[in-house]
Design a protein around this motif. Structure first.
Motif, PDB file in Angstrom:
ATOM      1  N   ARG A   1     -24.687   8.904   6.956  1.00 27.79           N
ATOM      2  CA  ARG A   1     -23.712   9.069   7.687  1.00 27.79           C
ATOM      3  C   ARG A   1     -22.988  10.421   7.272  1.00 27.79           C
ATOM      4  O   ARG A   1     -22.592  11.457   7.981  1.00 27.79           O
ATOM      5  N   THR A   2     -22.857  10.430   5.668  1.00 28.15           N
ATOM      6  CA  THR A   2     -22.188  11.863   5.154  1.00 28.15           C
ATOM      7  C   THR A   2     -23.188  12.829   5.231  1.00 28.15           C
ATOM      8  O   THR A   2     -22.680  13.910   5.629  1.00 28.15           O
ATOM      9  N   ALA A   3     -24.267  12.607   4.873  1.00 21.17           N
ATOM     10  CA  ALA A   3     -25.464  13.806   4.720  1.00 21.17           C
ATOM     11  C   ALA A   3     -25.724  14.516   6.277  1.00 21.17           C
ATOM     12  O   ALA A   3     -25.847  15.458   6.274  1.00 21.17           O
ATOM     13  N   THR A   4     -25.677  13.601   7.017  1.00 22.49           N
ATOM     14  CA  THR A   4     -26.094  13.964   8.536  1.00 22.49           C
ATOM     15  C   THR A   4     -25.054  14.790   9.200  1.00 22.49           C
ATOM     16  O   THR A   4     -25.247  15.855  10.022  1.00 22.49           O
ATOM     17  N   GLY A   5     -23.783  14.266   9.086  1.00 21.05           N
ATOM     18  CA  GLY A   5     -22.513  14.957   9.733  1.00 21.05           C
ATOM     19  C   GLY A   5     -22.713  14.767  11.163  1.00 21.05           C
ATOM     20  O   GLY A   5     -22.306  15.322  11.877  1.00 21.05           O
ATOM     21  N   LEU A   6     -23.322  13.588  11.604  1.00 23.33           N
ATOM     22  CA  LEU A   6     -23.862  13.136  13.027  1.00 23.33           C
ATOM     23  C   LEU A   6     -22.197  12.717  13.578  1.00 23.33           C
ATOM     24  O   LEU A   6     -21.454  12.471  12.984  1.00 23.33           O
ATOM     25  N   PRO A   7     -22.069  13.077  14.967  1.00 24.14           N
ATOM     26  CA  PRO A   7     -20.837  12.544  15.617  1.00 24.14           C
ATOM     27  C   PRO A   7     -20.702  11.194  15.470  1.00 24.14           C
ATOM     28  O   PRO A   7     -21.753  10.319  15.264  1.00 24.14           O
ATOM     29  N   ALA A   8     -19.441  10.654  15.381  1.00 25.48           N
ATOM     30  CA  ALA A   8     -18.987   9.219  15.039  1.00 25.48           C
ATOM     31  C   ALA A   8     -19.612   8.195  16.046  1.00 25.48           C
ATOM     32  O   ALA A   8     -19.982   7.184  15.802  1.00 25.48           O
ATOM     33  N   GLU A   9     -19.787   8.922  17.388  1.00 24.42           N
ATOM     34  CA  GLU A   9     -20.448   8.003  18.322  1.00 24.42           C
ATOM     35  C   GLU A   9     -21.773   7.609  18.386  1.00 24.42           C
ATOM     36  O   GLU A   9     -22.249   7.046  19.297  1.00 24.42           O
ATOM     37  N   VAL A  10     -22.484   8.434  17.574  1.00 28.04           N
ATOM     38  CA  VAL A  10     -24.037   8.388  17.575  1.00 28.04           C
ATOM     39  C   VAL A  10     -24.267   7.392  16.433  1.00 28.04           C
ATOM     40  O   VAL A  10     -24.000   7.284  15.323  1.00 28.04           O
ATOM     41  N   GLY A  11     -24.774   6.207  16.968  1.00 23.73           N
ATOM     42  CA  GLY A  11     -25.155   4.917  16.107  1.00 23.73           C
ATOM     43  C   GLY A  11     -26.315   5.326  15.042  1.00 23.73           C
ATOM     44  O   GLY A  11     -26.995   6.219  14.928  1.00 23.73           O
ATOM     45  N   LEU A  12     -26.149   4.739  14.011  1.00 25.22           N
ATOM     46  CA  LEU A  12     -26.895   4.863  12.886  1.00 25.22           C
ATOM     47  C   LEU A  12     -27.338   3.229  12.390  1.00 25.22           C
ATOM     48  O   LEU A  12     -26.457   2.213  12.144  1.00 25.22           O
ATOM     49  N   PHE A  13     -28.703   3.118  12.420  1.00 29.88           N
ATOM     50  CA  PHE A  13     -29.235   1.714  12.250  1.00 29.88           C
ATOM     51  C   PHE A  13     -30.325   1.680  11.086  1.00 29.88           C
ATOM     52  O   PHE A  13     -31.431   2.637  11.305  1.00 29.88           O
ATOM     53  N   VAL A  14     -29.965   1.147  10.224  1.00 32.79           N
ATOM     54  CA  VAL A  14     -31.144   0.731   9.141  1.00 32.79           C
ATOM     55  C   VAL A  14     -31.530  -0.515   9.062  1.00 32.79           C
ATOM     56  O   VAL A  14     -30.968  -1.761   8.957  1.00 32.79           O
ATOM     57  N   ASN A  15     -33.032  -0.642   8.919  1.00 35.64           N
ATOM     58  CA  ASN A  15     -33.613  -1.968   8.894  1.00 35.64           C
ATOM     59  C   ASN A  15     -34.983  -1.930   8.176  1.00 35.64           C
ATOM     60  O   ASN A  15     -35.436  -0.830   7.885  1.00 35.64           O
ATOM     61  N   ASN A  16     -35.341  -3.143   7.946  1.00 34.32           N
ATOM     62  CA  ASN A  16     -36.787  -3.113   6.923  1.00 34.32           C
ATOM     63  C   ASN A  16     -37.947  -2.546   7.980  1.00 34.32           C
ATOM     64  O   ASN A  16     -37.789  -2.733   8.914  1.00 34.32           O
ATOM     65  N   GLY A  17     -38.892  -1.842   6.982  1.00 34.14           N
ATOM     66  CA  GLY A  17     -39.512  -1.026   7.847  1.00 34.14           C
ATOM     67  C   GLY A  17     -40.862  -2.169   8.534  1.00 34.14           C
ATOM     68  O   GLY A  17     -41.129  -1.756   9.625  1.00 34.14           O
ATOM     69  N   ALA A  18     -41.094  -3.234   7.795  1.00 36.88           N
ATOM     70  CA  ALA A  18     -41.884  -4.239   8.553  1.00 36.88           C
ATOM     71  C   ALA A  18     -41.492  -4.702   9.690  1.00 36.88           C
ATOM     72  O   ALA A  18     -42.126  -4.831  10.722  1.00 36.88           O
ATOM     73  N   LYS A  19     -40.098  -5.048   9.869  1.00 36.67           N
ATOM     74  CA  LYS A  19     -39.410  -5.535  10.976  1.00 36.67           C
ATOM     75  C   LYS A  19     -39.535  -4.191  11.963  1.00 36.67           C
ATOM     76  O   LYS A  19     -39.705  -4.790  13.366  1.00 36.67           O
ATOM     77  N   ALA A  20     -39.284  -3.226  11.666  1.00 36.69           N
ATOM     78  CA  ALA A  20     -39.278  -2.170  12.796  1.00 36.69           C
ATOM     79  C   ALA A  20     -40.607  -1.893  13.027  1.00 36.69           C
ATOM     80  O   ALA A  20     -40.782  -1.893  14.395  1.00 36.69           O
ATOM     81  N   LEU A  21     -41.904  -2.022  12.508  1.00 40.50           N
ATOM     82  CA  LEU A  21     -43.110  -1.946  13.138  1.00 40.50           C
ATOM     83  C   LEU A  21     -43.242  -3.113  13.868  1.00 40.50           C
ATOM     84  O   LEU A  21     -43.874  -2.956  15.020  1.00 40.50           O
ATOM     85  N   GLY A  22     -42.673  -4.349  13.384  1.00 39.56           N
ATOM     86  CA  GLY A  22     -43.146  -5.540  14.352  1.00 39.56           C
ATOM     87  C   GLY A  22     -42.421  -5.436  15.576  1.00 39.56           C
ATOM     88  O   GLY A  22     -43.105  -5.818  16.587  1.00 39.56           O
ATOM     89  N   GLN A  23     -41.050  -4.946  15.632  1.00 39.15           N
ATOM     90  CA  GLN A  23     -40.401  -4.893  17.176  1.00 39.15           C
ATOM     91  C   GLN A  23     -41.306  -3.709  17.860  1.00 39.15           C
ATOM     92  O   GLN A  23     -41.398  -4.092  18.921  1.00 39.15           O
TER      93      GLN A  23
END
Length: 436
Positions: free
Chosen positions: A184-206
């Motif tokens: 969030r600090t490094a990207t400087g994205l607007p506060a309303e832009v969501g940031l979602f972090v998750n396990n890569g295997a779960k991301a692949l699965g979804q």
């Protein structure tokens, strides 16, 4: 004292919007009339929701269809240009960043190699931030048009109350890395832009569950086979533990007591035999020769070329034996999942899984059958994922898409007291944002 459940008009409206958006997204284009049985909403609610979503720019017309003796019916779909999503795959060989529109069409991409760099947190955070900037610039999309950024990572992701996502990546030396805060600090994205972090295997699965080989399946296991191995387990159509629960650390199942040392520090883990890193290490130990300066992907290519020469020359028996041993361990690991969860199918994805799959899949199937109980083994199919090597970035972007659906396509405004509706009463707010 029994607490009465309190819901809000906003909850009701958001649920109706979400129902229409999801149905149109996955089964559209559809007419208003077809949405009635598909969503279970009343005609009045459908009319109000469609009007509202269209005014928000989320729906657009997609042609007409003839009706039985009546006027032609207008088809509706989710507008691809209504928002944009970024998916990031922090893998163990590279950081891949892709920009998608709402239809999940890729608009731009960039990659940063991690070969020789390691897993320095600051370098990876910078690579992600630069990747997001690069894909937005290439496609000419302002950051404010982003619905969010999804990030797939190796390791366990936890979210302590009131804090952003922490990553525990034991195999890469990450211990409670506050990745969400750092990004969030490094990207400087607007506060309303969501940031979602998750396990890569779960991301692949979804990704495979929504768009690939798992679509329509109730019980499926999706395997991520890359530098290491992981799995996403789907039962009754839902990912075990949810997208924000702990991942299944299947790669650290013990398959050989006092066996090879795994990257996690334990002995005998499946990943010590089946991951690409371990696979190449075992090949080197028995005399295999990798090209000078080759990374893991080039190394796996060289191993396959030795085991199955393109020109029809003699196969290297050592390379063949290493592949067969890998298939045996992978089959044994899958047999545990088959016995435990009785899936209808197993899908193998990840860059190494897709590269090795055509050469070892038959053998994996044979070994899985030999280790698993006959009944669950007889009901399961084992195949390759359909989304290719980009499946984790697609899956990471679906983290954003899932939030988009859950919020009915809206970035939430603060709740007003007059929006509250108490369950069991007929009282409703007289003035809600023009809703149903």
């Amino acid at each position: 004292m029994v607490q009465r459940h309190r819901r809000t008009v906003r909850d009701l409206r958001r649920g109706n919007r979400a129902a229409v958006l999801q149905r149109l997204y996955f089964d559209g284009p559809m007419s208003r009339q077809a949405l009635l049985p598909a969503t279970g909403l009343s005609s009045g609610s459908i009319s109000n929701v469609v009007t509202e979503l269209t005014a928000d720019g989320l729906l657009e017309e997609a042609g007409v269809v003839e009706s039985d003796g009546g006027r032609p019916r207008t088809l509706l779909r989710v507008a691809p240009g209504a928002g944009y999503l970024v998916g990031v795959d922090i893998g163990e060989t590279k950081v891949r960043t892709e920009l998608f529109d709402l239809a999940m069409s890729e608009l731009s991409r960039t990659e940063t190699s991690l070969t020789g760099v390691g897993y320095d947190v600051d370098l990876i955070v910078r690579a992600v931030a630069e990747g997001i900037t690069a894909v937005l610039a290439e496609a000419g999309v302002p950051a404010g048009r982003l619905l969010g950024v999804g990030v797939g990572v190796p390791g366990i992701v936890e979210r302590p109350d009131g804090e952003g996502a922490l990553v525990y990546g034991q195999t890469i030396g990450w211990d409670a890395v506050p990745l969400e805060t750092l990004l969030r600090t490094a990207t400087g994205l607007p506060a309303e832009v969501g940031l979602f972090v998750n396990n890569g295997a779960k991301a692949l699965g979804q990704a495979e569950l929504w768009f690939g080989g798992g679509r329509g399946s109730e019980d499926v296991v999706i395997v991520l086979f890359g530098s290491g191995v992981g799995a996403c387990i789907v039962t009754r159509g839902a990912i075990q533990g949810g997208m924000h629960g702990s991942p299944s650390e299947w790669g650290h199942l013990t398959v050989n007591v006092r066996g090879r040392r795994c990257r996690c520090g334990a002995r005998g883990c499946l990943e010590a035999y089946a991951g690409a890193e371990a696979l190449l290490e075992r090949w080197r130990e028995v005399g295999g020769r990798l090209p000078e300066g080759a990374g893991e992907e080039e190394g796996v290519t060289a191993l396959l070329a030795a085991a199955d020469p393109a020109g029809g020359g003699g196969a290297d028996p050592v390379a063949v034996a290493v592949l067969e041993e890998t298939a045996e361990y992978l089959g044994a690991g899958l047999s545990d999942l088959i016995n435990l969860f009785s899936p209808e199918q197993v899908l193998i994805g990840g860059w190494a899984g897709l590269q090795l799959g055509p050469h070892i899949l038959q053998s994996v199937r044979r070994h899985a059958d030999s280790f698993a109980l006959r009944r669950p083994a007889g009901k399961v199919s084992i195949g390759l994922g359909l989304l290719g090597a980009d499946a984790v970035t697609v899956g990471a972007a679906t983290l954003v898409l899932a939030d988009f659906f859950a919020n009915g396509g809206r970035r939430e405004a603060p709740l007003r007291e007059e929006d509250v509706v108490e369950a069991g009463t007929e009282r409703r707010a007289a003035h809600v944002l023009g809703g149903n």
